[in-house]
Design a protein around this motif. Structure first.
Motif, mmCIF file in Angstrom:
data_model
loop_
_atom_site.group_PDB
_atom_site.id
_atom_site.type_symbol
_atom_site.label_atom_id
_atom_site.label_comp_id
_atom_site.label_asym_id
_atom_site.label_seq_id
_atom_site.Cartn_x
_atom_site.Cartn_y
_atom_site.Cartn_z
ATOM 1 N N ARG A 12 0.825 -1.216 0.000
ATOM 2 C CA ARG A 12 0.000 0.000 0.000
ATOM 3 C C ARG A 12 0.855 1.261 0.000
ATOM 4 N N LEU A 13 2.006 1.205 0.651
ATOM 5 C CA LEU A 13 2.901 2.360 0.720
ATOM 6 C C LEU A 13 3.804 2.488 -0.503
ATOM 7 N N GLY A 14 3.675 1.553 -1.424
ATOM 8 C CA GLY A 14 4.466 1.618 -2.644
ATOM 9 C C GLY A 14 5.904 1.159 -2.475
ATOM 10 N N ILE A 15 6.158 0.332 -1.455
ATOM 11 C CA ILE A 15 7.500 -0.182 -1.222
ATOM 12 C C ILE A 15 7.645 -1.515 -1.947
ATOM 13 N N ASN A 16 8.623 -1.608 -2.807
ATOM 14 C CA ASN A 16 8.865 -2.828 -3.571
ATOM 15 C C ASN A 16 9.803 -3.728 -2.784
ATOM 16 N N ILE A 17 9.327 -4.916 -2.390
ATOM 17 C CA ILE A 17 10.119 -5.842 -1.586
ATOM 18 C C ILE A 17 10.307 -7.145 -2.341
ATOM 19 N N ASN A 18 11.555 -7.545 -2.508
ATOM 20 C CA ASN A 18 11.907 -8.798 -3.163
ATOM 21 C C ASN A 18 12.615 -9.677 -2.142
ATOM 22 N N LEU A 19 12.012 -10.825 -1.807
ATOM 23 C CA LEU A 19 12.577 -11.722 -0.807
ATOM 24 C C LEU A 19 13.010 -13.017 -1.466
ATOM 25 N N THR A 20 14.267 -13.416 -1.190
ATOM 26 C CA THR A 20 14.798 -14.663 -1.719
ATOM 27 C C THR A 20 15.522 -15.410 -0.599
ATOM 28 N N THR A 21 15.846 -16.673 -0.862
ATOM 29 C CA THR A 21 16.624 -17.469 0.083
ATOM 30 C C THR A 21 17.926 -17.886 -0.578
ATOM 31 N N SER A 22 18.909 -18.221 0.256
ATOM 32 C CA SER A 22 20.216 -18.630 -0.245
ATOM 33 C C SER A 22 20.715 -19.842 0.529
ATOM 34 N N ASP A 23 21.415 -20.734 -0.183
ATOM 35 C CA ASP A 23 22.044 -21.894 0.447
ATOM 36 C C ASP A 23 23.457 -21.587 0.934
ATOM 37 N N GLU A 24 23.918 -20.377 0.694
ATOM 38 C CA GLU A 24 25.274 -20.002 1.103
ATOM 39 C C GLU A 24 25.434 -20.120 2.618
#
Length: 225
Positions: free
Chosen positions: A88-100
């Motif tokens: 709603r606030l226009g914040i673009n969030i990209n969430l990923t996971t890593s095996d590192e």
């Protein structure tokens, strides 16, 4: 059938969620990242490692981190709706996971951007609802959520550390612990200063005016900023 319809229906002292490290600690990491960035980011990339990466959906770690980035404390019930609030606030969030592999199993990297300014934070949740920032823009640091601390970004020049310490002493601010990191001799450097007292805004303004100081962030444990 469980009497709880959501993991966030389980409320403990000063936290929301079933896990102090995966929920409350994660919210504190997000809040510390926001306050270190000193603004609400427009774009956020979150990378989860270790146990965070494996269990974040069940424990609401993603929502807790996002809630912290929105300024919500660990006991704020708005965390359950944090993803929708960010949208709603226009914040673009990209969430990923890593095996590192990382030094700690509960690790999150948060990369924040706003108006062409970017900050990269790495935080860990050691347990018991605690949170620590262990890296800022490539600098290895140690800053805990339950301490008052100052971040002093500066050019690596003779006398800067002494000038900062003397200014704090002149205002009765006692240094409990200090770490200094630099990327190379004469280049960008960072002081992480744990203080016994909270550092008010007027003192941070004075610190910013010191020669070779490029930025100040004051984190006061009671106010979360």
């Amino acid at each position: 059938m469980s009497k709880y319809s959501s993991v966030f229906d389980i409320v403990g002292p000063s936290m929301i969620g079933p896990s102090s490290s995966h929920t409350a600690g994660a919210a504190k990491i997000g809040l510390m990242a926001r306050n270190i960035f000193n603004a609400q980011p427009q774009n956020v990339q979150i990378i989860l490692y270790g146990s965070f990466a494996k269990t974040y959906k069940g424990h609401g770690t993603d929502l807790a981190l996002i809630g912290g980035l929105l300024g919500y404390s660990a006991d704020d019930r708005r965390i359950v709706n944090s993803a929708q609030d960010a949208l709603r606030l226009g914040i673009n969030i990209n969430l990923t996971t890593s095996d590192e592999e990382t030094d700690h199993p509960n690790t999150a990297k948060i990369i924040m951007n706003r108006d062409n300014r970017t900050f990269e934070i790495v935080g860990i949740s050691p347990g018991g609802g605690r949170a620590e920032i262990v890296e800022i823009n490539g600098f290895k640091v140690k800053a805990a959520a339950d301490n008052n601390f100052l971040l002093v970004f500066h050019h690596d020049r003779y006398g800067v550390i002494a000038a900062v310490a003397n200014l704090l002493a002149s205002h009765g601010i006692n240094i409990g612990h200090m770490e200094v990191a630099r990327k190379s001799k004469g280049a960008e450097a960072l002081m992480v200063i744990q203080t016994d007292q909270q550092v008010p805004d007027d003192i941070t303004i004075e610190l910013k005016e010191l020669a070779h100081v490029t930025g100040i962030v004051a984190f006061n444990k009671n106010s979360g900023r």
